[in-house]
Design a protein around this motif. Structure first.
Motif, short mmCIF file in Angstrom:
data_model
loop_
_atom_site.label_atom_id
_atom_site.label_comp_id
_atom_site.label_asym_id
_atom_site.label_seq_id
_atom_site.Cartn_x
_atom_site.Cartn_y
_atom_site.Cartn_z
N HIS A 168 1.20 4.56 1.02
CA HIS A 168 0.23 5.19 2.07
C HIS A 168 0.29 6.72 1.69
N TRP B 141 4.65 7.03 2.34
CA TRP B 141 5.40 5.61 2.83
C TRP B 141 4.87 4.56 2.18
N HIS C 5 -7.21 6.44 8.93
CA HIS C 5 -6.67 6.78 7.84
C HIS C 5 -7.49 6.37 6.73
N HIS D 218 -4.97 3.21 12.23
CA HIS D 218 -3.64 2.61 11.66
C HIS D 218 -3.05 2.06 12.86
N HIS E 234 -7.73 6.04 2.53
CA HIS E 234 -7.27 5.49 1.47
C HIS E 234 -7.58 6.56 0.28
N HIS F 278 -9.67 3.40 8.17
CA HIS F 278 -9.53 2.44 9.29
C HIS F 278 -8.49 3.05 10.18
N HIS G 11 3.97 0.34 2.77
CA HIS G 11 3.98 -0.77 3.80
C HIS G 11 2.81 -1.88 3.29
N HIS H 296 -0.06 -4.64 2.92
CA HIS H 296 -1.51 -4.44 3.74
C HIS H 296 -2.16 -5.85 3.66
N HIS I 221 0.95 -1.25 0.01
CA HIS I 221 0.13 0.12 -0.01
C HIS I 221 1.00 1.40 0.16
#
Ligand code: C2O
Ligand code: CU
Length: 451
Positions: free
Chosen positions: A74, A112, A385, A435, A387, A433, A114, A116, A72
């Motif tokens: 972010h 960044w 957060h 984080h 998306h 959601h 990361h 998912h 993802h």
């Protein structure tokens, strides 16, 4: 001393390749043993990816883990198919499989990447990296550096402790660790030179730890939040508050004394203050006697401005978790609850990292402005957060928020409320959601559809 991750060479072509795989790295440093991690390109954090605003990027992910993954990006406003949510926006990348992400970042700033998928373990074991989108014209500073901060729960032999997804912890603060790293290592000193101006990009890449950083003897000026420029300002009490996934870019004028060291302190948790690192001035005289005479403000990004007068309004109530006394709060009689759920949004719990068939909680019309009132009814903090969008934080607890603060992750203290506004301009089913990863996977997640 931390080894700073160097940028992947790809800035010229916009093409990158990252292999996700286990590795063994010196996270704590001697005399402690190396730590078994999962990471990108054999490094923690993953390579710092630097790209240019408005230029296409191609990133090939190869999965050499023994489990599925996704990536993802972010905070980047990208097409839904590139968002990296398994089941929902793409099939997961199987072991030995690969996936090519392609997008053109519309906004300059600090972002960044990361996983998912199995986020608790994959992020908690080291998978994360900085994605920096550069302005077309360089911002005048002496140095531009990034600190990706991560939080680890390590055993006495410096190995990642087991116990991910503990239900009790999930209903409280989440998995807060015992070791905070700066760019992948416990770092006592960061070398600086008197007189220089640094653009310091702070990223909280922790699973659950909230940070409040103070720079002893210095006055950092916040110039961007979650990648989006804000009006330059000194944070209240000189404390930079960073929930998981949040970023703040600061301009830091090094006006301390040559040869001295100044601590960077994180005192978010009462009674658990520690120093993260020290700014270690070398002996050389200052390169200038006054702070650099250049503007602090960054050029704005092309984020559409929501129209607050005509915006459609919705309330999202954040619910669940332990109360002070240890009882579960208000989860009785909620719909869609399963046994793993500790949290809910408006009475519904979605758990996990993403899967096919997650039904949208709200359907938004493309091009319309929306105000979401997020009301934290719980006894815990939540960095929420969304998306695919950046939103403007317009109000907190009924008072307007100064300094034009845009964000993709808004930190809600217990019992507090924030209104965020945005134009729903990016079609797709977007996750919203918490984080704190334990909170996300145990129910504090929902889907907003932009039709
Ligand atoms: Cu960094 Cu679904 O989030
Ligand atoms: Cu939360």
């Amino acid at each position: 001393m931390a080894s700073l991750p160097s940028a992947v060479h790809g800035a010229q072509t916009g093409e990158f390749r990252l292999v996700a795989a286990p590795a063994r790295l010196p996270i704590v440093g001697k005399p402690h043993p190396d730590t078994d991690v999962w990471c990108y390109e054999g490094r923690v954090p993953g390579p710092e990816i630097r790209v240019r605003q408005g230029e296409p990027v191609r990133i090939i992910i190869e999965n050499s883990l023994e489990q599925e993954t996704t990536v993802h990006w972010h905070g980047i406003r990208l097409p839904i198919a590139m968002d990296g949510v398994p089941g929902l926006t793409q099939p997961p990348i199987m072991p030995d499989g690969s996936f090519t992400y392609e997008f053109t970042p519309p906004d300059a700033g600090t972002f960044w990447y990361h996983p998912h998928a199995n986020s608790l373990q994959q992020l908690g074991r080291g998978m994360a990296g900085a994605l920096i989108v550069e302005e077309p014209e360089a911002v005048p500073v002496d140095r531009d550096i990034c600190w990706l901060l991560a939080d680890w729960r390590l055993t006495s032999s410096a190995q990642v402790a087991s116990g991910f997804g503990n239900a009790m912890e999930a209903a409280m603060s989440g998995r807060v660790g015992n070791t905070v790293t700066l760019n992948g290592a416990v770092t006592d000193d960061v070398p600086v030179r008197a007189g220089e101006r640094i653009r310091l990009r702070l990223i909280n890449g922790a699973l659950a730890r909230i940070m409040a950083l103070r720079f002893e003897g210095h006055r950092p000026v916040a110039v961007a939040i979650d990648g989006q420029p804000c009006d330059p300002h000194e944070p209240e009490g000189g404390r930079l508050l960073l929930g998981p996934a949040m970023r703040i870019d600061v301009m830091l004028d090094l006006q301390g004394k040559p040869g001295r060291r100044y601590r960077v302190i994180d005192d978010f948790y009462d009674g658990l203050s520690y120093w993260l690192t020290q700014l270690a001035y070398d002996e050389r005289p200052a390169i200038r006697t006054h702070p650099l005479d250049a503007p602090l403000s960054l050029p704005r990004n092309p984020v559409p401005e929501p129209d607050l007068a005509t915006a459609e309004r919705h309330v999202l109530r954040l619910q669940g978790g332990m109360m002070g006394g240890g009882a579960m709060m208000g989860m009785g009689g909620m719909q869609g609850m399963d046994h793993d759920a500790s949290w809910a949004i408006n009475g519904h719990s979605m758990t996990g990292d993403g899967h096919a068939g997650m039904a949208p909680h709200l359907t938004l019309q493309r091009g319309r402005s929306y105000v979401l009132t997020m009301r934290n009814e719980t006894a815990w903090w939540h960095p929420m957060h969304l998306h695919g969008h950046s939103f403007r934080v317009v109000n907190r607890n009924g008072s307007s928020v100064p300094y034009r603060q845009w964000a993709d992750t808004v930190l809600l203290p217990p019992k507090e409320t924030a209104d965020v506004a945005f134009v729903a301009d990016n079609p797709g089913d977007w996750m919203l959601h918490c984080h704190v990863t334990d909170h996300q996977v145990s129910g504090m997640m929902t889907i907003l559809r932009v039709a």
